[in-house]
Design an enzyme around this catalytic site. Structure first.
Site, mmCIF file in Angstrom:
data_model
loop_
_atom_site.group_PDB
_atom_site.id
_atom_site.type_symbol
_atom_site.label_atom_id
_atom_site.label_comp_id
_atom_site.label_asym_id
_atom_site.label_seq_id
_atom_site.Cartn_x
_atom_site.Cartn_y
_atom_site.Cartn_z
ATOM 1 N N HIS A 197 16.912 79.389 55.854
ATOM 2 C CA HIS A 197 17.770 79.951 56.626
ATOM 3 C C HIS A 197 18.790 80.924 55.510
ATOM 4 O O HIS A 197 19.218 80.603 54.601
ATOM 5 C CB HIS A 197 18.949 79.512 57.325
ATOM 6 C CG HIS A 197 19.835 80.235 58.135
ATOM 7 N ND1 HIS A 197 20.816 80.997 57.836
ATOM 8 C CD2 HIS A 197 19.601 80.579 59.403
ATOM 9 C CE1 HIS A 197 21.339 81.612 58.919
ATOM 10 N NE2 HIS A 197 20.606 81.400 59.858
ATOM 11 N N ALA A 231 18.297 72.505 67.962
ATOM 12 C CA ALA A 231 19.398 73.185 67.945
ATOM 13 C C ALA A 231 19.287 74.310 66.709
ATOM 14 O O ALA A 231 19.371 73.854 65.793
ATOM 15 C CB ALA A 231 20.638 72.103 67.456
ATOM 16 N N LEU A 232 19.164 75.465 67.109
ATOM 17 C CA LEU A 232 18.806 76.777 66.096
ATOM 18 C C LEU A 232 19.758 76.761 64.859
ATOM 19 O O LEU A 232 20.951 76.758 64.995
ATOM 20 C CB LEU A 232 18.823 77.829 66.719
ATOM 21 C CG LEU A 232 18.539 79.077 66.009
ATOM 22 C CD1 LEU A 232 17.012 79.082 65.658
ATOM 23 C CD2 LEU A 232 18.794 80.559 66.795
ATOM 24 N N ASP A 233 19.246 76.574 63.786
ATOM 25 C CA ASP A 233 19.876 76.631 62.383
ATOM 26 C C ASP A 233 20.798 75.411 62.372
ATOM 27 O O ASP A 233 21.685 75.662 61.554
ATOM 28 C CB ASP A 233 20.543 77.939 62.050
ATOM 29 C CG ASP A 233 19.424 79.075 62.047
ATOM 30 O OD1 ASP A 233 18.222 78.836 61.542
ATOM 31 O OD2 ASP A 233 19.569 80.029 62.798
ATOM 32 N N GLU A 234 20.628 74.116 63.068
ATOM 33 C CA GLU A 234 21.746 73.211 62.738
ATOM 34 C C GLU A 234 21.008 72.002 62.477
ATOM 35 O O GLU A 234 21.571 70.883 62.630
ATOM 36 C CB GLU A 234 22.323 73.128 64.055
ATOM 37 C CG GLU A 234 23.156 74.179 64.345
ATOM 38 C CD GLU A 234 24.085 73.924 65.424
ATOM 39 O OE1 GLU A 234 24.483 72.581 66.113
ATOM 40 O OE2 GLU A 234 24.734 74.933 66.100
#
Length: 289
Positions: A197, A231-234
């Site tokens: 990310h 869970a996006l980018d988590e």
């Protein structure tokens, strides 16, 4: 006369395990290994106070076979309720890389792979664009163009799964792949897919993160390598790189610096995963670096 079990040339292994924390785990594991004449070259442990889980990674050399090690360790694993994995160090992790148009992370991975510093094999690169096909060809790696639209997303992921089966893929690396994977695919790849990310999570999510950072006058920028989840980018964070900046930096300069950080963080995360140094502890990781 020497038995076949003790006449083998020494091999190197890594043993990773997790189980409910209680006394005697280290003694049980080391005792089983020493009983086979194994030489423990590295041992790291951590007991999580939040989850009550014990984590351990052991590097060892031994003349015993993998079957012999499994036989010796199985009773200990049963006694302590362990989830465990034993891997020969010389076996390289078969890795599929996914990209879109940005080349910097892919180039860093391919360069480190060719130089022999990454313990992975890269049989195939997958992209939703053709921009990096020449880069894959330069490194002699098979390239597959799998376009993705909202209407063809399921079909594209089925094609990806077919490639993973064909090439015995163990790890998927999203090297600036700008498509969101379905929840089903994220579930299938839990703990086996790493994303980079382009910011120091959890800050500045979404588009143009370095421009957001510039507008806010940040003094630190960074990049985050993490496991992929629905869970996006988590997902659980494996590695982060940061650098101090000041007011004189333009947004374009921050972007260039950020690209370098992204490559470093992703390469390090892939290396630690390939060396079996990363264990999952719920939403967190334990990294025996």
């Amino acid at each position: 006369m020497t038995s076949p079990e003790t006449s083998r040339p020494p091999s190197s292994y890594s043993l990773t395990l997790s189980c409910p924390d209680r006394p005697g785990i280290v003694h049980g594991v080391s005792g089983a290994l020493v009983g086979l004449g194994a030489n423990i070259t590295e041992s790291q442990q951590y007991g999580s106070p939040e989850t009550g889980t014990f984590f351990m990674r052991v590097a060892l050399t031994t003349e015993a076979s993998a079957d012999g090690l499994h036989t010796a360790l199985a009773p200990v694993a049963r006694e302590f309720g362990m989830e465990w994995s034993l891997n020969e160090t010389s076996r390289r992790t078969r890795t599929l890389i996914m990209v879109s148009k940005a080349a910097h992370c892919l180039n860093d991975l391919l360069f480190q792979h060719r130089s022999g510093t990454l313990a992975i094999d890269i049989p195939v690169i997958v992209s939703n664009h053709r921009d990096l096909e020449d880069l894959a060809a330069f490194y002699g790696i098979e390239f597959h163009h799998i376009p993705v639209t909202p209407e063809t997303k399921d079909e594209a992921e089925d094609a990806l799964r077919a490639l993973m089966r064909q090439h015995d893929v163990e790890l998927v690396v999203l090297a600036r792949y700008m498509q969101i994977l379905s929840d089903r695919l994220c579930g299938d790849l839990l703990g086996r897919a790493i994303n980079i990310h382009h910011s120091f999570l959890p800050s500045f999510k979404g588009a143009r993160p370095y421009h957001q950072a510039h507008a806010r006058g940040v003094k630190l920028i960074g990049a985050t390598a993490h496991y992929v989840t629905g869970a996006l980018d988590e997902g659980p964070i494996i590695e982060q790189e940061v650098i101090r900046v000041d007011h004189a930096r333009t947004a374009e300069q921050l972007t260039a610096i950020g690209r370098e950080l992204e490559g470093r963080a992703l390469v390090q995360a892939v290396q630690w995963h390939a060396e079996r140094r990363v264990l999952l502890d719920g939403r967190r990781t334990i990294v025996f670096n």
